[in-house]
Design a protein around this motif. Structure first.
Motif, mmCIF file in Angstrom:
data_model
loop_
_atom_site.group_PDB
_atom_site.id
_atom_site.type_symbol
_atom_site.label_atom_id
_atom_site.label_comp_id
_atom_site.label_asym_id
_atom_site.label_seq_id
_atom_site.Cartn_x
_atom_site.Cartn_y
_atom_site.Cartn_z
ATOM 1 N N SER A 120 40.991 43.094 50.211
ATOM 2 C CA SER A 120 42.296 42.603 49.796
ATOM 3 C C SER A 120 42.197 42.087 48.365
ATOM 4 O O SER A 120 41.116 41.702 47.931
ATOM 5 N N PRO A 121 43.297 42.075 47.652
ATOM 6 C CA PRO A 121 43.273 41.532 46.291
ATOM 7 C C PRO A 121 42.973 40.042 46.313
ATOM 8 O O PRO A 121 43.615 39.276 47.045
ATOM 9 N N LEU A 122 42.021 39.638 45.500
ATOM 10 C CA LEU A 122 41.617 38.239 45.466
ATOM 11 C C LEU A 122 42.683 37.349 44.859
ATOM 12 O O LEU A 122 42.721 36.146 45.125
ATOM 13 N N ASN A 123 43.589 37.923 44.059
ATOM 14 C CA ASN A 123 44.564 37.100 43.343
ATOM 15 C C ASN A 123 45.552 36.390 44.271
ATOM 16 O O ASN A 123 46.276 35.507 43.833
ATOM 17 N N ALA A 124 45.585 36.763 45.544
ATOM 18 C CA ALA A 124 46.484 36.105 46.487
ATOM 19 C C ALA A 124 45.903 34.831 47.080
ATOM 20 O O ALA A 124 46.594 34.117 47.815
ATOM 21 N N TYR A 125 44.660 34.531 46.748
ATOM 22 C CA TYR A 125 43.949 33.445 47.419
ATOM 23 C C TYR A 125 43.437 32.389 46.443
ATOM 24 O O TYR A 125 43.054 32.699 45.315
ATOM 25 N N ALA A 126 43.387 31.159 46.951
ATOM 26 C CA ALA A 126 42.606 30.117 46.294
ATOM 27 C C ALA A 126 41.142 30.341 46.664
ATOM 28 O O ALA A 126 40.835 30.806 47.761
ATOM 29 N N ILE A 127 40.246 29.999 45.749
ATOM 30 C CA ILE A 127 38.813 30.209 45.979
ATOM 31 C C ILE A 127 38.097 28.864 45.896
ATOM 32 O O ILE A 127 38.187 28.175 44.877
ATOM 33 N N GLY A 128 37.429 28.535 46.955
ATOM 34 C CA GLY A 128 36.657 27.304 46.964
ATOM 35 C C GLY A 128 35.175 27.605 46.888
ATOM 36 O O GLY A 128 34.707 28.641 47.364
ATOM 37 N N TRP A 129 34.443 26.698 46.275
ATOM 38 C CA TRP A 129 32.986 26.789 46.242
ATOM 39 C C TRP A 129 32.417 25.589 46.993
ATOM 40 O O TRP A 129 32.781 24.439 46.706
ATOM 41 N N PHE A 130 31.518 25.898 47.901
ATOM 42 C CA PHE A 130 30.963 24.904 48.805
ATOM 43 C C PHE A 130 29.438 24.942 48.684
ATOM 44 O O PHE A 130 28.857 25.943 48.240
ATOM 45 N N ARG A 131 28.814 23.872 49.138
ATOM 46 C CA ARG A 131 27.369 23.930 49.257
ATOM 47 C C ARG A 131 26.903 23.156 50.481
ATOM 48 O O ARG A 131 27.581 22.231 50.937
ATOM 49 N N GLN A 132 25.748 23.601 50.968
ATOM 50 C CA GLN A 132 25.154 22.965 52.134
ATOM 51 C C GLN A 132 23.688 22.712 51.832
ATOM 52 O O GLN A 132 22.884 23.648 51.766
#
Length: 119
Positions: A27-39
């Motif tokens: 799917s096109p990424l432009n429709a979504y917010a992108i979060g960066w996480f770490r563990q």
């Protein structure tokens, strides 16, 4: 169905830099917010930062502010996490995730990228 594929892990010395990429398929990424996480070892997964569909940044983790930068390239369906001035305590598995909004639920995650900071 959306799938996120992250770049391979790295080992870096303290003070070094690493870039992690996240490529979207399906799917096109432009429709979504992108979060960066770490563990980090022995802890849960926490969000560090989020970039909205309009490019606005939400910073959640003060410990990485000024050292880590997130960005997106919608034309390439890619997102990036640039990490500079790395510390031993930045050793963790890093994940990208997508949701409709930065203040919403994140439904899909990449496979994770191990970043080890070691002297």
């Amino acid at each position: 169905q959306m799938r996120l594929v992250q770049s391979e892990g790295e080992v870096v010395e303290p003070g070094g830099s690493v870039s992690v990429s996240c490529e979207a398929y399906g799917s096109p990424l432009n429709a979504y917010a992108i979060g960066w996480f770490r563990q980090a070892p022995g802890t849960g997964r926490f969000r560090m930062s989020c970039i909205s569909t309009t490019g606005a940044i939400v910073d959640d983790d003060e410990s990485v502010k000024g050292r880590f930068t997130i960005s997106r390239d919608n034309a390439k369906n890619m997102a990036y996490l640039q990490m500079n001035s790395l510390k031993l305590e930045d050793t963790a598995v890093y994940y990208c995730g997508i949701g409709w909004r930065c203040d919403g639920y994140f439904s899909t995650f990449g496979q994770g990228t191990q970043v080890t900071v070691s002297s």
